[in-house]
Design a protein around this motif. Structure first.
Motif, short mmCIF file in Angstrom:
data_model
loop_
_atom_site.label_atom_id
_atom_site.label_comp_id
_atom_site.label_asym_id
_atom_site.label_seq_id
_atom_site.Cartn_x
_atom_site.Cartn_y
_atom_site.Cartn_z
N CYS A 2 -15.28 -34.60 -34.27
CA CYS A 2 -16.45 -34.31 -33.62
C CYS A 2 -16.33 -33.79 -32.22
N TYR A 3 -17.05 -32.90 -31.68
CA TYR A 3 -16.85 -32.37 -30.19
C TYR A 3 -16.63 -33.53 -29.48
N ALA A 4 -17.38 -34.46 -29.36
CA ALA A 4 -17.42 -35.62 -28.59
C ALA A 4 -15.93 -36.26 -28.61
N CYS A 5 -15.66 -36.71 -29.80
CA CYS A 5 -14.35 -37.33 -29.83
C CYS A 5 -12.94 -36.60 -29.39
N PHE A 6 -13.24 -35.15 -29.74
CA PHE A 6 -12.15 -34.08 -29.38
C PHE A 6 -11.82 -34.18 -27.97
N ALA A 7 -13.45 -34.00 -27.31
CA ALA A 7 -13.16 -33.86 -25.82
C ALA A 7 -12.64 -35.30 -25.24
N ALA A 8 -13.05 -36.14 -25.77
CA ALA A 8 -12.69 -37.62 -25.25
C ALA A 8 -10.94 -37.90 -25.36
N ALA A 9 -10.18 -36.95 -26.47
CA ALA A 9 -9.19 -37.30 -26.86
C ALA A 9 -8.21 -36.42 -26.13
N HIS A 10 -8.57 -35.04 -25.63
CA HIS A 10 -7.80 -34.15 -24.91
C HIS A 10 -8.19 -33.92 -23.40
N SER A 11 -7.38 -33.62 -22.70
CA SER A 11 -7.59 -33.19 -21.11
C SER A 11 -7.18 -31.76 -20.97
N PRO A 12 -7.98 -31.21 -20.42
CA PRO A 12 -7.66 -29.84 -19.89
C PRO A 12 -6.18 -29.61 -19.14
N ALA A 13 -6.05 -30.75 -18.40
CA ALA A 13 -4.96 -30.49 -17.37
C ALA A 13 -4.26 -31.83 -17.05
N LYS A 14 -2.98 -31.81 -16.59
CA LYS A 14 -2.43 -32.98 -16.11
C LYS A 14 -1.97 -32.94 -14.68
N LEU A 15 -2.28 -34.00 -13.86
CA LEU A 15 -1.66 -34.13 -12.35
C LEU A 15 -1.20 -35.21 -12.23
N PRO A 16 -0.15 -35.26 -11.47
CA PRO A 16 0.51 -36.44 -10.80
C PRO A 16 -0.30 -37.10 -10.00
N GLN A 17 -0.06 -38.65 -10.22
CA GLN A 17 -0.84 -39.40 -9.29
C GLN A 17 -0.85 -39.09 -7.87
N ALA A 83 -11.18 -29.92 -13.41
CA ALA A 83 -10.38 -28.92 -13.91
C ALA A 83 -11.10 -28.83 -15.45
N GLY A 84 -11.14 -27.68 -15.89
CA GLY A 84 -12.04 -27.26 -17.00
C GLY A 84 -11.40 -26.11 -17.91
N GLY A 85 -12.03 -26.17 -19.03
CA GLY A 85 -11.71 -24.63 -19.90
C GLY A 85 -12.20 -25.32 -21.16
N THR A 86 -11.74 -24.23 -22.33
CA THR A 86 -12.04 -24.15 -23.61
C THR A 86 -10.82 -24.41 -24.43
N LEU A 87 -10.67 -25.56 -25.39
CA LEU A 87 -9.58 -25.66 -26.21
C LEU A 87 -10.16 -25.86 -27.74
N GLU A 88 -9.65 -24.74 -28.51
CA GLU A 88 -10.21 -24.65 -29.89
C GLU A 88 -11.75 -24.85 -30.07
N GLY A 89 -12.26 -23.96 -29.20
CA GLY A 89 -13.63 -23.76 -29.23
C GLY A 89 -14.58 -24.89 -28.67
N VAL A 90 -13.91 -25.98 -27.88
CA VAL A 90 -14.43 -27.01 -27.39
C VAL A 90 -14.32 -27.04 -26.00
N ALA A 91 -15.53 -27.06 -25.32
CA ALA A 91 -15.42 -27.12 -23.59
C ALA A 91 -15.09 -28.32 -23.27
N LEU A 92 -14.13 -28.58 -22.28
CA LEU A 92 -13.20 -29.46 -21.80
C LEU A 92 -13.56 -29.61 -20.28
N LYS A 93 -13.94 -30.58 -19.65
CA LYS A 93 -13.93 -30.87 -18.27
C LYS A 93 -13.50 -32.29 -17.85
#
Length: 315
Positions: A2-17, A83-93
Motif C-alpha cells: 500500500c502507499y503507506a508501506c511503500f512510502a515507509a520502505a523507500h527514501s527519496p534521497a540519501k545523505l551522508p551523516q 527532500a521529496g519527490g514522486t516514485l512509481e506514483g507515490v509521493a515521498l518526503k
C-alpha cells in the motif's frame, strides 16, 4: 504494498551523516573534482556541498529540496530541511538534519595571486587618454566576468599606457584579440624564457597592443570637413563625412594620429526651412546662420566647434 508501506520502505534521497567540503579562506570557492567552484560566502559553499552530497533515488521525479542553514561556528553549519519527490506514483518526503563541516584552505587562484604568479603581460599603448580608459575598462570587465583562475596579479599605469600581469597566456591572447576586434589597432606577441618545468621550457609572453587614437563615433577635422568615425577595422578606419556630401574615407589608423579631434557635440535648432535651405541656431554663439541641407537627411542637426568656426553635422 500500500502507499503507506511503500512510502515507509523507500527514501527519496540519501545523505551522508556529515557533509564535508574544502573552502577557500579568501574567496569562499569550494573545491570540486578537478577545479574550484566560486561562491559568495562560506554559507553558500556549505549549501552547495549539501546539494552535491545528496543522492536522489533512481526513478524519482519532481525532485524537491528545501533546507535552512544555521552557522554553529565559522567551520560548521547545520542544515535542517526536507527532500521529496514522486516514485512509481507515490509521493515521498523525508525530513533531515545534517552538519556541514568546512575545511579552509587557499584555492589555486588565491595561492597564485599571493605568490605573484603570472604567465603573460598585456601592454596597452595609445596616444590618446580617452581610448586608454575605454580599453582598461574592457580588460577589467573581462577579469570580473571571467573564471576565478583568470586574474591580474598586478596592474597599473605606465608611461604611454597601462600594463596588466595576467595569470593565463591563452586568455591574455584571446583578450588582446577581442580588443582589436572592437577597437582596432595591432598586437605584437613576444616571449622570454623564465625557467624549466618537468624538462620543458617555461615561457612568459608579452602582448603589446597598439590601440588607435580614435573611437567609433568620434568627430575629426580633415581637409576642411568634419568626419564621423563609423567603424574601426583592424588597421584602418571607415569615416563618413558629416558636414557635407563626400564619399567615405578609409585611412590607416596611423594617419588619424595627426587628425584634429573635435570636442563636445551640441544639438542645433532649425529656426526655419524652405526645401533644403535652412536657418539654424548656432548652439555655441546663439546666432542664426543660413545652411543648405544634403539631399538625404533625417531632419536632425548637430554642431561642433573648432576655434572660431562652427561645423554643422547632418544626421
Amino acid at each position: 504494498m500500500c502507499y503507506a508501506c511503500f512510502a515507509a520502505a523507500h527514501s527519496p534521497a540519501k545523505l551522508p551523516q556529515v557533509v564535508q567540503a574544502i573552502c577557500c579562506r579568501h574567496c569562499s570557492a569550494r573545491e570540486v573534482p578537478g577545479s574550484w567552484e566560486l561562491h559568495d560566502s562560506p554559507a553558500d559553499a556549505a549549501g552547495a556541498a549539501l546539494r552535491g552530497a545528496l543522492a536522489w533515488a533512481d526513478g524519482l521525479t519532481g525532485n524537491q529540496l528545501d533546507f535552512e542553514l544555521r552557522e554553529l561556528d565559522p567551520q560548521r553549519f547545520r542544515a535542517v530541511g526536507s527532500a521529496g519527490g514522486t516514485l512509481e506514483g507515490v509521493a515521498l518526503k523525508q525530513r533531515f538534519e545534517r552538519d556541514v563541516l568546512l575545511e579552509f584552505r587557499a584555492c589555486t587562484s588565491c595561492s597564485r595571486q599571493a605568490g605573484g604568479y603570472y604567465e603573460a603581460t598585456l601592454q596597452l599603448r595609445t596616444p590618446r587618454e580617452a581610448v586608454l580608459k575605454v580599453a582598461v575598462a574592457r580588460v577589467n570587465a573581462a577579469l570580473e566576468e571571467g573564471a576565478p583562475q583568470f586574474f591580474a596579479t598586478e596592474d597599473g599605469p605606465v608611461r604611454g599606457g597601462y600594463d596588466f600581469q595576467l595569470s593565463s597566456t591563452n586568455r591574455a591572447r584571446a583578450l588582446s584579440r577581442a580588443l582589436l576586434l572592437v577597437m582596432g589597432g595591432e598586437v605584437k606577441e613576444t616571449s622570454s624564457l623564465v625557467g624549466r618545468r618537468e624538462g620543458r621550457d617555461v615561457l612568459r609572453h608579452t602582448f603589446g597592443v597598439r590601440l588607435p587614437p580614435v573611437l567609433a563615433g568620434d568627430a575629426v577635422l580633415h581637409d576642411g570637413a568634419v568626419w564621423r568615425v563609423a567603424a574601426i577595422e583592424r588597421r584602418r578606419a571607415r569615416l563618413r563625412c558629416a558636414s557635407e556630401s563626400r564619399p567615405d574615407w578609409k585611412p590607416k589608423l596611423s594617419e588619424l594620429e595627426t587628425a584634429r579631434r573635435l570636442g563636445e557635440e551640441r544639438e542645433a535648432q532649425v529656426v526655419s526651412r524652405r526645401g533644403r535651405e535652412l536657418q539654424l541656431l548656432d548652439p555655441f554663439t546663439l546666432r542664426t546662420v543660413e545652411a543648405r541641407a544634403p539631399a538625404v537627411w533625417d531632419g536632425s542637426v548637430g554642431a561642433v566647434r573648432d576655434g572660431g568656426d562652427t561645423f554643422f553635422l547632418w544626421k
